[in-house]
Enzyme design. Sequence first.
Site, PDB file in Angstrom:
ATOM      1  N   THR A 108       0.983  -1.356   0.039  1.00  0.00           N
ATOM      2  CA  THR A 108      -0.195   0.123  -0.072  1.00  0.00           C
ATOM      3  C   THR A 108       0.937   1.293  -0.021  1.00  0.00           C
ATOM      4  O   THR A 108       2.197   1.320   0.569  1.00  0.00           O
ATOM      5  CB  THR A 108      -0.883  -0.096   1.069  1.00  0.00           C
ATOM      6  N   THR A 109       0.319   2.412  -0.551  1.00  0.00           N
ATOM      7  CA  THR A 109       1.090   3.610  -0.781  1.00  0.00           C
ATOM      8  C   THR A 109       1.408   4.224   0.684  1.00  0.00           C
ATOM      9  O   THR A 109       0.262   4.325   1.290  1.00  0.00           O
ATOM     10  CB  THR A 109       0.254   4.548  -1.675  1.00  0.00           C
TER      11      THR A 109
END
Length: 268
Positions: A55-56
């Site tokens: 995930t960012t």
Amino acid sequence: QVDPVANAFPSAARLHRSTEHKAAMAGYDRAITVFSPDGHLFQVEYALEAVRKGTTTVGVRGKDCVILAVEKRATPKLQDPRTIRKILTVDSDIALAFAGLNADARVLVNKTRIECQSYRLNVEDNPTVDYVARFIARTQQKYTHRGGVRPFGISTLLGGFNTDGKPELYQTDPAGTYYAWKATAIGKNSKSVVDFLEKKYTEDLEEDATLRLALKGLLEVTEASGKNIEVVIVQKSGLKWMKEEELDPLLKELDDTAEKIAKLKEQQ
């Protein structure tokens, strides 16, 4: 000597050579302790690939704070969302955000928490964020040169304060390297976020401006709402976790997706 088959079928010959090369290189990605002839440790590179699929995660250092913001994947309806954490407390005033494998992060964070408690016991002082970053990088590096183990499939962003009381942002990766940053991103689409931060970052940002920059960076690559974003503000007084009702109005104000679409239509 000229190979008549190679002359007759050049594409087949290239494919054959490529297959031979892959076969020769195949053994080097099985053992973590063996370098390939061209100087690669394939298992470490595969661990970095696991990070790129995570995930960012965005970190921005301000004048007197560090903001860590993470995109959270949607949780199933019946799952308790409190059990899915992408930002973890390492010490009373140090937070860690990660991209990569959750299980690996849990193990690494537990090791780090024990080290922080040991430091307090021996030194009778709080560990600084650079000490914690060095410990995490050292631990990750140990798992790249011993047989019978594999690298940790995570990169981390650490926010905290140094001995002078100034905020610091550190990044570590599966290879065991660590860097100090003013602002950076890891995980999926991180390059787009870093490009955005390079354009927009200025020195000595106040807390509100730092928070807005971190959220704007996340909005560049994700459709964010209070439900799928986790944000912590690392302050001298401790960690402040942003609530959903605090994030929602701020995200609506910062989200300019509709404006971008309108501009694209005008250009067409």
